[in-house]
Design an enzyme around this catalytic site. Structure first.
Site, PDB file in Angstrom:
ATOM      1  N   HIS A  59     -17.131 -45.609   2.688  1.00 52.22           N
ATOM      2  CA  HIS A  59     -15.713 -45.949   2.828  1.00 52.22           C
ATOM      3  C   HIS A  59     -15.056 -45.996   1.449  1.00 52.22           C
ATOM      4  O   HIS A  59     -13.989 -45.409   1.223  1.00 52.22           O
ATOM      5  CB  HIS A  59     -15.560 -47.298   3.536  1.00 52.22           C
ATOM      6  CG  HIS A  59     -14.194 -47.907   3.436  1.00 52.22           C
ATOM      7  ND1 HIS A  59     -13.738 -48.540   2.285  1.00 52.22           N
ATOM      8  CD2 HIS A  59     -13.182 -47.990   4.332  1.00 52.22           C
ATOM      9  CE1 HIS A  59     -12.509 -48.970   2.481  1.00 52.22           C
ATOM     10  NE2 HIS A  59     -12.140 -48.657   3.708  1.00 52.22           N
ATOM     11  N   ASN A  60     -15.702 -46.681   0.511  1.00 53.51           N
ATOM     12  CA  ASN A  60     -15.126 -46.813  -0.821  1.00 53.51           C
ATOM     13  C   ASN A  60     -15.122 -45.487  -1.568  1.00 53.51           C
ATOM     14  O   ASN A  60     -14.214 -45.202  -2.355  1.00 53.51           O
ATOM     15  CB  ASN A  60     -15.891 -47.865  -1.621  1.00 53.51           C
ATOM     16  CG  ASN A  60     -15.560 -49.279  -1.176  1.00 53.51           C
ATOM     17  OD1 ASN A  60     -15.083 -49.498  -0.072  1.00 53.51           O
ATOM     18  ND2 ASN A  60     -15.829 -50.243  -2.026  1.00 53.51           N
ATOM     19  N   SER A  84     -13.638 -54.696   4.403  1.00 51.34           N
ATOM     20  CA  SER A  84     -12.582 -53.968   3.702  1.00 51.34           C
ATOM     21  C   SER A  84     -11.214 -54.463   4.121  1.00 51.34           C
ATOM     22  O   SER A  84     -10.998 -54.847   5.270  1.00 51.34           O
ATOM     23  CB  SER A  84     -12.679 -52.461   3.995  1.00 51.34           C
ATOM     24  OG  SER A  84     -11.641 -51.766   3.322  1.00 51.34           O
ATOM     25  N   GLU A 142     -12.245 -43.665  -0.353  1.00 51.06           N
ATOM     26  CA  GLU A 142     -11.084 -44.331  -0.955  1.00 51.06           C
ATOM     27  C   GLU A 142     -10.836 -43.832  -2.374  1.00 51.06           C
ATOM     28  O   GLU A 142      -9.685 -43.561  -2.761  1.00 51.06           O
ATOM     29  CB  GLU A 142     -11.335 -45.839  -0.954  1.00 51.06           C
ATOM     30  CG  GLU A 142     -10.251 -46.691  -1.575  1.00 51.06           C
ATOM     31  CD  GLU A 142     -10.663 -48.148  -1.632  1.00 51.06           C
ATOM     32  OE1 GLU A 142     -10.502 -48.767  -2.697  1.00 51.06           O
ATOM     33  OE2 GLU A 142     -11.166 -48.669  -0.600  1.00 51.06           O
ATOM     34  N   LYS A 196     -19.959 -49.050   4.215  1.00 48.63           N
ATOM     35  CA  LYS A 196     -18.919 -49.564   3.318  1.00 48.63           C
ATOM     36  C   LYS A 196     -18.903 -48.802   2.000  1.00 48.63           C
ATOM     37  O   LYS A 196     -17.824 -48.526   1.439  1.00 48.63           O
ATOM     38  CB  LYS A 196     -19.145 -51.059   3.052  1.00 48.63           C
ATOM     39  CG  LYS A 196     -18.135 -51.705   2.090  1.00 48.63           C
ATOM     40  CD  LYS A 196     -16.695 -51.498   2.522  1.00 48.63           C
ATOM     41  CE  LYS A 196     -15.711 -52.429   1.845  1.00 48.63           C
ATOM     42  NZ  LYS A 196     -15.714 -52.416   0.386  1.00 48.63           N
TER      43      LYS A 196
END
Length: 477
Positions: free
Chosen positions: A186-187, A129, A190, A183
């Site tokens: 995480h997105n 990222s 986001e 990940k």
């Protein structure tokens, strides 16, 4: 060709090229390959150096690498990854590592890991990222796989990772597919964070009638407080940026951008996985829905004509202040992180990842898109209590939520009454209010299910017993 390269990067698009340059800048020798020879030639023309080893095929790539070989794939997720793995396999030996640095879905990573394990090849899914600048200067990296592979990769990855005051922003995320699962979440966080900021921007601009310069000042002020983050920082730069095509020089560029938000799938994956795991991620789901709605541009134009009432002012009607909007944004942001970490915690237990949530918060402090000041406190919360069921239950965060709650309610209520869409702000508040109810409304749903389908229910005084009732026979009060 001598075996002198420390690692290889396959795929020289923007992310791959910048990651290769990043490793190279740390003094490493990097073998590089791209399926399209013209792309490879352009890379070497721009960045040619003896420590970039040009490889015409996978045989040459394998020959160039020291053992155990470490090959990072920066190719499009999906079939392309499978194709590259199959082409690489004949040239590799037991102990060699294939590291998928793309945005692959964790089930694909799990499948590839299990398929290669009997051959002795090690497959590592690694989230990366930070965008193209992060890849070049130092991203946050999230590798999974076996612990020994992490120890073998650690010296190289720590050199290239972003660095915060807590150290390099890379850590072992857990067994097998954990890196890509982390990940993905995480997105998802986001997505939630971006939607919340966009909604608050809309309320500041349309509800409080702020001009671009004042919007910039507001986000700049927030960025030196508890909302300090990469996304708030770039928002401050965006909201007052002048449109280069506007001859008057008075129109912001953001007004010229078609309001159709793109998405590459990781947000949807987060929501789908959460539904399957039974983990509510209401903020993230609302953000995904909002992007999908934004893409239905033609339908929105028709609806705008059919229902033409414009949203009203917030300040004049309900006295909403900038400070209350800040409090609402902070509280809702905390819900996005709470839901994301809840999903990570559930996934780690279900799949036996052994993910250290405190470490995940630590490596997100720099390099990644959701880097933010309050991740220090997230790290501290999970370090103090690794079994913390929900981030918002940490005492210091709970105190802040109590303080922010009146403003949060006021903002959501005022926006709803005046017609300003705030799907993520309201979904966050709905999640919070539902979670904090010791007894909610689900008893009626269970009664309905038992009435029409004999699905049974459990009584409060005997939760271990399953009960069915013939509802039509009951005496009415």
């Amino acid at each position: 060709m001598s075996s002198s390269a420390d690692l290889a990067v396959v795929g020289l698009g923007v992310m791959g090229a910048n990651l290769a340059r990043n490793f190279h800048s740390r003094g490493l020798t990097v073998a590089v390959y791209n399926r399209n020879p013209e792309v490879a030639a352009a890379f070497h023309a721009s960045y040619g150096d003896p420590r970039f080893v040009a490889c015409a095929d996978y045989a040459k790539l394998a020959e160039a690498l020291v053992r155990p070989r470490k090959i990072i794939l920066m190719v499009t997720a999906g079939a392309a990854v499978d194709a590259v793995v199959e082409e690489l396999r004949p040239h590799l030996q037991a102990g060699d590592m294939i590291i998928d640095g793309g945005n692959s879905h964790w089930p694909d990573t799990e499948r590839r890991h299990d398929a290669l394990a009997p051959t002795g090849l090690r497959f590592i899914g690694m989230g990366v990222s930070g965008g193209e600048e992060g890849a070049l200067r130092g991203p946050s990296m999230m590798p999974g796989g076996d612990r020994q592979s992490w120890e073998d990769l650690r010296p190289l990855l720590e050199q290239a990772a972003a660095v915060s005051d807590s150290g390099p922003c890379v850590t072992w995320c857990g067994h097998r597919s954990a890196g890509h699962a982390v990940k993905m979440v995480h997105n998802g966080i986001e997505y939630g964070d971006m939607q919340l900021i966009a909604e608050i921007w809309g309320l500041l601009r349309e509800g409080l009638a702020m001009k671009p310069a004042k919007l910039r000042e507001t986000f700049e002020r927030w960025n030196v407080g508890r909302l300090e983050s990469f996304l708030i920082d770039i928002t401050a730069k965006i909201v007052a940026a002048a449109d280069p095509k506007d001859e008057s020089g008075k129109q912001p560029l953001v007004d010229a951008i078609l309001d159709m938000a793109g998405q590459k799938g990781t947000g949807r994956w987060t929501v789908t996985d959460a539904v399957e795991a039974g983990v509510p991620v209401s903020t993230i789901a609302a953000a995904v829905d909002a992007r999908t709605l934004s893409a239905r541009w033609d339908d929105r134009q028709r609806a705008a004509k059919a229902f033409s009432e414009r949203p009203g002012p917030l300040a004049g009607l309900h006295g909403v202040t900038v400070d209350e909007l800040e409090a609402a944004l902070y509280a809702a942001k905390l819900m996005s992180y709470t839901q994301g970490f809840d999903l990570l915690r559930s996934a780690s237990k279900e799949r036996r990842y052994e993910t250290d949530l405190a470490e995940i918060a630590r490596i997100w402090k720099a390099g990644c898109i959701i880097r933010a000041r309050f991740l220090d406190r997230v790290h501290a919360a999970y370090r103090a209590d690794p079994e913390l069921p929900l981030l918002c239950l940490d005492p210091s965060f709970a105190d802040e939520l109590r303080a922010a709650l009146p403003a949060w309610r006021k903002v959501v209520a005022a926006a709803t009454i005046t017609g300003h869409p705030v799907p993520a702000l309201s979904a966050s508040l709905g999640w919070f209010d539902t979670m904090r109810q010791g007894r909610g409304t689900a008893a009626l749903i269970q009664a309905q299910r038992d009435f029409f389908g004999a699905h049974t229910y459990r009584r409060v005084e005997a939760p271990g017993e399953v009960v069915h009732t013939e509802w039509e026979r009951l005496r009415q009060l």
